[in-house]
Design a protein around this motif. Structure first.
Motif, PDB file in Angstrom:
ATOM      1  N   TYR A   4       0.942  -1.030   0.105  1.00 53.07           N
ATOM      2  CA  TYR A   4       0.062  -0.048  -0.130  1.00 53.07           C
ATOM      3  C   TYR A   4       1.201   1.032  -0.085  1.00 53.07           C
ATOM      4  CZ  TYR A   4      -3.183   3.841   1.593  1.00 53.07           C
ATOM      5  OH  TYR A   4      -4.273   4.902   1.586  1.00 53.07           O
ATOM      6  N   VAL A   5       0.178   2.460  -0.956  1.00 56.38           N
ATOM      7  CA  VAL A   5       1.207   3.496  -0.808  1.00 56.38           C
ATOM      8  C   VAL A   5      -0.341   4.674  -0.879  1.00 56.38           C
ATOM      9  CG1 VAL A   5       2.637   5.042  -2.386  1.00 56.38           C
ATOM     10  CG2 VAL A   5       2.824   2.784  -2.702  1.00 56.38           C
ATOM     11  N   HIS A   6       0.348   5.413   0.331  1.00 53.82           N
ATOM     12  CA  HIS A   6      -0.424   6.585   0.916  1.00 53.82           C
ATOM     13  C   HIS A   6       0.165   7.821   0.355  1.00 53.82           C
ATOM     14  CE1 HIS A   6      -3.274   8.479   3.170  1.00 53.82           C
ATOM     15  NE2 HIS A   6      -3.144   9.838   3.055  1.00 53.82           N
ATOM     16  N   VAL A   7      -0.440   8.716  -1.230  1.00 54.63           N
ATOM     17  CA  VAL A   7      -0.675   9.471  -1.208  1.00 54.63           C
ATOM     18  C   VAL A   7      -1.750  10.555  -0.711  1.00 54.63           C
ATOM     19  CG1 VAL A   7      -0.777  10.619  -3.656  1.00 54.63           C
ATOM     20  CG2 VAL A   7      -0.257   8.175  -4.181  1.00 54.63           C
ATOM     21  N   PRO A   8      -0.893  12.008   0.304  1.00 54.02           N
ATOM     22  CA  PRO A   8      -1.747  12.515   0.972  1.00 54.02           C
ATOM     23  C   PRO A   8      -2.565  14.096   0.511  1.00 54.02           C
ATOM     24  CG  PRO A   8       0.384  12.837   1.540  1.00 54.02           C
ATOM     25  CD  PRO A   8       0.714  11.622   0.390  1.00 54.02           C
ATOM     26  N   PHE A   9      -2.293  13.970  -0.530  1.00 56.47           N
ATOM     27  CA  PHE A   9      -2.569  15.421  -0.991  1.00 56.47           C
ATOM     28  C   PHE A   9      -3.557  15.086  -2.035  1.00 56.47           C
ATOM     29  CE2 PHE A   9       1.686  14.769  -0.967  1.00 56.47           C
ATOM     30  CZ  PHE A   9       2.585  15.382  -0.948  1.00 56.47           C
ATOM     31  N   CYS A  10      -4.585  15.803  -1.026  1.00 57.26           N
ATOM     32  CA  CYS A  10      -5.845  16.350  -2.113  1.00 57.26           C
ATOM     33  C   CYS A  10      -6.130  17.723  -3.083  1.00 57.26           C
ATOM     34  CB  CYS A  10      -7.496  16.521  -1.032  1.00 57.26           C
ATOM     35  SG  CYS A  10      -8.086  14.093  -1.043  1.00 57.26           S
ATOM     36  N   VAL A  11      -7.780  18.203  -3.759  1.00 52.59           N
ATOM     37  CA  VAL A  11      -7.285  18.934  -3.896  1.00 52.59           C
ATOM     38  C   VAL A  11      -8.283  20.132  -3.374  1.00 52.59           C
ATOM     39  CG1 VAL A  11      -9.131  20.896  -5.744  1.00 52.59           C
ATOM     40  CG2 VAL A  11      -7.683  18.623  -6.390  1.00 52.59           C
ATOM     41  N   SER A  12      -8.961  19.689  -1.981  1.00 53.11           N
ATOM     42  CA  SER A  12      -9.653  20.571  -0.943  1.00 53.11           C
ATOM     43  C   SER A  12      -9.781  19.207   0.227  1.00 53.11           C
ATOM     44  CB  SER A  12     -10.613  21.503  -0.902  1.00 53.11           C
ATOM     45  OG  SER A  12     -11.718  20.230  -2.339  1.00 53.11           O
ATOM     46  N   LYS A  13     -10.343  19.705   0.947  1.00 56.13           N
ATOM     47  CA  LYS A  13     -10.811  18.689   2.539  1.00 56.13           C
ATOM     48  C   LYS A  13     -12.083  18.588   1.956  1.00 56.13           C
ATOM     49  CE  LYS A  13      -8.845  16.428   6.289  1.00 56.13           C
ATOM     50  NZ  LYS A  13      -8.374  14.871   5.637  1.00 56.13           N
ATOM     51  N   CYS A  14     -12.784  17.011   2.005  1.00 55.15           N
ATOM     52  CA  CYS A  14     -14.306  16.992   2.229  1.00 55.15           C
ATOM     53  C   CYS A  14     -14.828  17.437   3.326  1.00 55.15           C
ATOM     54  CB  CYS A  14     -14.272  15.478   1.598  1.00 55.15           C
ATOM     55  SG  CYS A  14     -14.101  15.752  -0.294  1.00 55.15           S
ATOM     56  N   ARG A  15     -15.531  17.709   3.175  1.00 48.85           N
ATOM     57  CA  ARG A  15     -16.519  18.224   4.698  1.00 48.85           C
ATOM     58  C   ARG A  15     -16.274  16.685   6.058  1.00 48.85           C
ATOM     59  NH1 ARG A  15     -19.728  22.319   4.332  1.00 48.85           N
ATOM     60  NH2 ARG A  15     -21.546  20.904   5.011  1.00 48.85           N
ATOM     61  N   GLY A  59      -5.466   7.127  -0.869  1.00 50.39           N
ATOM     62  CA  GLY A  59      -4.991   8.662   0.112  1.00 50.39           C
ATOM     63  C   GLY A  59      -5.921   9.143   0.623  1.00 50.39           C
ATOM     64  N   GLY A  60      -6.171  10.294   0.319  1.00 51.20           N
ATOM     65  CA  GLY A  60      -6.042  11.018  -0.132  1.00 51.20           C
ATOM     66  C   GLY A  60      -6.374  11.567  -1.915  1.00 51.20           C
ATOM     67  N   THR A  61      -5.439  12.017  -2.890  1.00 50.51           N
ATOM     68  CA  THR A  61      -6.043  11.536  -4.585  1.00 50.51           C
ATOM     69  C   THR A  61      -4.857  11.167  -4.906  1.00 50.51           C
ATOM     70  OG1 THR A  61      -7.740  12.970  -3.905  1.00 50.51           O
ATOM     71  CG2 THR A  61      -7.923  12.392  -5.815  1.00 50.51           C
ATOM     72  N   PRO A  62      -4.495  10.316  -5.659  1.00 54.24           N
ATOM     73  CA  PRO A  62      -3.264   9.827  -6.553  1.00 54.24           C
ATOM     74  C   PRO A  62      -3.205  10.231  -7.507  1.00 54.24           C
ATOM     75  CG  PRO A  62      -3.939   8.094  -4.791  1.00 54.24           C
ATOM     76  CD  PRO A  62      -5.455   8.459  -4.782  1.00 54.24           C
ATOM     77  N   SER A  63      -4.541   9.788  -8.288  1.00 56.46           N
ATOM     78  CA  SER A  63      -4.783  10.500  -9.316  1.00 56.46           C
ATOM     79  C   SER A  63      -4.750  12.176  -8.935  1.00 56.46           C
ATOM     80  CB  SER A  63      -6.751  10.637 -10.130  1.00 56.46           C
ATOM     81  OG  SER A  63      -7.302  11.311  -9.684  1.00 56.46           O
ATOM     82  N   LEU A  64      -4.107  13.147  -8.690  1.00 57.32           N
ATOM     83  CA  LEU A  64      -4.010  13.854  -8.772  1.00 57.32           C
ATOM     84  C   LEU A  64      -2.302  14.436  -8.848  1.00 57.32           C
ATOM     85  CD1 LEU A  64      -5.419  16.124  -6.127  1.00 57.32           C
ATOM     86  CD2 LEU A  64      -5.451  16.334  -7.835  1.00 57.32           C
ATOM     87  N   LEU A  65      -1.662  12.892  -9.199  1.00 59.50           N
ATOM     88  CA  LEU A  65      -0.120  13.267  -8.967  1.00 59.50           C
ATOM     89  C   LEU A  65      -0.227  13.683 -10.404  1.00 59.50           C
ATOM     90  CD1 LEU A  65       1.228   9.886  -6.798  1.00 59.50           C
ATOM     91  CD2 LEU A  65       1.258  12.654  -6.529  1.00 59.50           C
ATOM     92  N   PRO A  66       0.846  14.707 -11.266  1.00 61.58           N
ATOM     93  CA  PRO A  66       1.825  14.490 -12.176  1.00 61.58           C
ATOM     94  C   PRO A  66       2.232  13.925 -12.577  1.00 61.58           C
ATOM     95  CG  PRO A  66       2.585  16.007 -10.804  1.00 61.58           C
ATOM     96  CD  PRO A  66       1.394  15.201  -9.874  1.00 61.58           C
TER      97      PRO A  66
END
Length: 377
Positions: A4-15, A59-66
Motif C-alpha cells: 500500500y502507498v499513501h498519497v496524502p494530497f487532495c484539491v481540498s478537504k471534503c466535509r 489517499g488522499g487523491t493519487p490521481s492528482l499526481l502529475p
C-alpha cells in the motif's frame, strides 16, 4: 505480500473526511516523493526484494499526481519490489482528476489495471453538501475516459446515510451507478468522524440525518438491489461481479502480510505491526532520521485472534471456528453457545459447514455483534 502507498494530497478537504490528507503543494510533493523512495529502498533491501501480489495507491487523491511524479513513483516501486505478473494494481481516483488521456495512459503502461473512483453520489446537490469537487457529469466523463484507455476493472465508491438522503434517493443512486456497468461497487455508510465539518454541524443540530429505520432500509434494500444486478455481496461494504473482488482488500481481511509506505501507512509483517507518522511534515522528519518501523507492536495470539474475528466476520465467507480455536484455544461455539443461538434465532448469523457468518441484517450491526464476542459479559 500486499503493498500500500499513501498519497496524502487532495484539491481540498471534503466535509466528512478524517483521512490523513492535505492540499497539494509542489514543494511538499517533491519532498514526499524523495522520502517515499528512501522508505521503499529501505524495505526492499530489508525484505529481500519481496514479491508483491497487489499494489494499492490510496489517499488522499493519487490521481492528482502529475505525470512526472507518478512515473517516478512507479519506477521506485518496480526498482525495490518484485511486482508479480498479473498483480492487481489499483489507483484511487476522483472523477474531476481523470481528465488527461495521456496521464491515464501512463497509469495503464505502468501496470494499473484497477481504478477505484470516488463517486460518493450521483446527485449534484448531495455532492455539494459533502464538499466534493466534482459533479455527476464529471463521473460520466471519467468513466468514459477510463474505459477508452482500456481499464478492465472499475470500482465506484458510493455513500449512503447522507444528510437529507432517503431510501428512494439511495436506490436511484445505485441504479444510476449500475448503468455505468462497473465491475465493483463499494457502498459505505456515512460515519461522522470527530474533527470533521459534518460532525461539527451534527453537534450543533444543523444536520438532518436519516433515522435508524431509514438507514437500515438503505443498507438492506440497497444490497438486495445490487445482488439482483449481479454484484455479489462479499464484504460488509463491498459488492463485485464474479472474478472482480478486491484482491488487495481481501488480503487484509484474510490476515495476510502487508507493507505500507507513506504518511499514516500501516504495515503488518512477521507478527509485528507499525504505523508511519500521520502528517507529511512528521513523515519527512522520520525519513530524515531513517526512523522506519519505530514503535512496532508484537502481535500476540490473543491480538491475532481478535483481529481474525473482526476481519473474517466482515466477509460473506465468514470465519472458520476451527481456525479461531487453533489460534486462541477458545471454543467459541461452546463458550458462546447461548449468544450464538440468540443471534441465529434473530436471523443475524448463520453457522454452516463449520463457519460462522453474518447475514446482511447482521452485517448492519456487525460492530455490536463482534463486540459481544470480544467482550462477553
Amino acid at each position: 505480500m500486499l503493498l500500500y502507498v499513501h498519497v496524502p494530497f487532495c484539491v481540498s478537504k471534503c466535509r466528512y473526511c478524517a483521512f490523513a490528507s492535505e492540499v497539494m503543494d509542489m514543494d511538499a510533493l517533491e519532498a514526499w516523493g524523495k522520502a517515499l523512495a528512501k522508505e521503499a529502498a529501505h524495505y526492499g533491501k530489508l525484505l529481500g526484494n519481496p514479491t508483491v501480489e497487489t499494489v494499492y495507491l490510496g489517499g488522499g487523491t493519487p490521481s492528482l499526481l502529475p505525470a512526472w511524479a507518478f512515473e517516478r513513483l512507479a519506477q521506485t516501486l518496480k526498482r525495490h519490489f518484485n511486482i508479480a505478473p498479473g498483480a492487481e494494481f489499483t489507483i484511487e481516483a476522483n472523477p474531476e482528476s481523470c481528465v488527461e488521456k495521456d496521464l491515464i495512459g501512463l497509469w495503464r503502461s505502468a501496470g494499473v489495471n484497477r481504478v477505484s473512483l470516488g463517486v460518493q453520489s450521483l446527485q449534484d446537490d448531495v455532492l455539494a453538501a459533502l464538499g466534493r469537487p466534482h459533479t455527476a457529469m464529471h463521473v460520466h466523463a471519467a468513466v468514459e475516459r477510463l474505459r477508452a484507455a482500456g481499464v478492465p476493472n472499475l470500482s465506484l465508491d458510493l455513500m449512503w446515510g447522507l444528510p437529507g438522503q432517503r431510501l428512494k434517493g439511495w436506490l436511484d443512486t445505485l441504479k444510476a451507478a449500475a448503468r455505468l456497468a462497473p465491475e465493483h461497487i463499494s457502498a459505505y455508510g456515512l460515519t461522522l468522524e470527530p474533527g470533521t465539518l459534518l460532525a461539527a454541524e451534527a453537534e450543533a443540530g444543523r444536520l438532518a440525518q436519516p433515522g435508524e429505520d431509514e438507514a437500515s432500509k438503505m443498507y438492506v434494500n440497497g444490497g438486495d438491489y445490487l445482488e439482483e444486478m449481479g454484484y455479489m455481496h462479499y464484504e460488509i461494504s463491498n459488492f463485485g461481479r464474479m472474478g472482480f473482488f478486491s484482491r488487495h482488500n481481501q488480503g487484509y481481511w484474510e490476515g495476510r502480510a502487508y507493507l505500507g509506505l507513506g504518511p499514516s501507512a500501516v504495515s503488518t509483517i512477521g507478527g509485528r505491526r507499525w504505523e508511519n507518522p500521520r502528517t507529511v511534515a512528521a513523515y519527512l522528519q522520520a525519513a530524515a532520521k531513517s526512523a522506519w518501523g519505530s514503535g512496532a507492536e508484537t502481535l500476540t495470539p490473543e491480538v491475532r485472534g481478535r483481529e481474525m474475528l473482526m476481519l473474517a466476520l466482515r466477509t460473506s465467507r465468514g470465519m472458520r471456528l476451527s481456525d479461531y480455536k487453533r489460534l486462541t484455544g477458545r471454543d467459541l461455539a461452546a463458550s458462546e453457545g447461548k449468544l450464538l443461538g440468540a443471534l441465529n434465532q434473530k436471523g443475524l448469523i448463520r453457522i454452516r459447514d463449520g463457519s460462522l457468518r453474518l447475514t446482511r441484517p447482521g452485517m448492519l450491526v456487525s460492530n455490536l455483534i463482534i463486540g459481544r464476542f470480544l467482550f462477553p459479559d
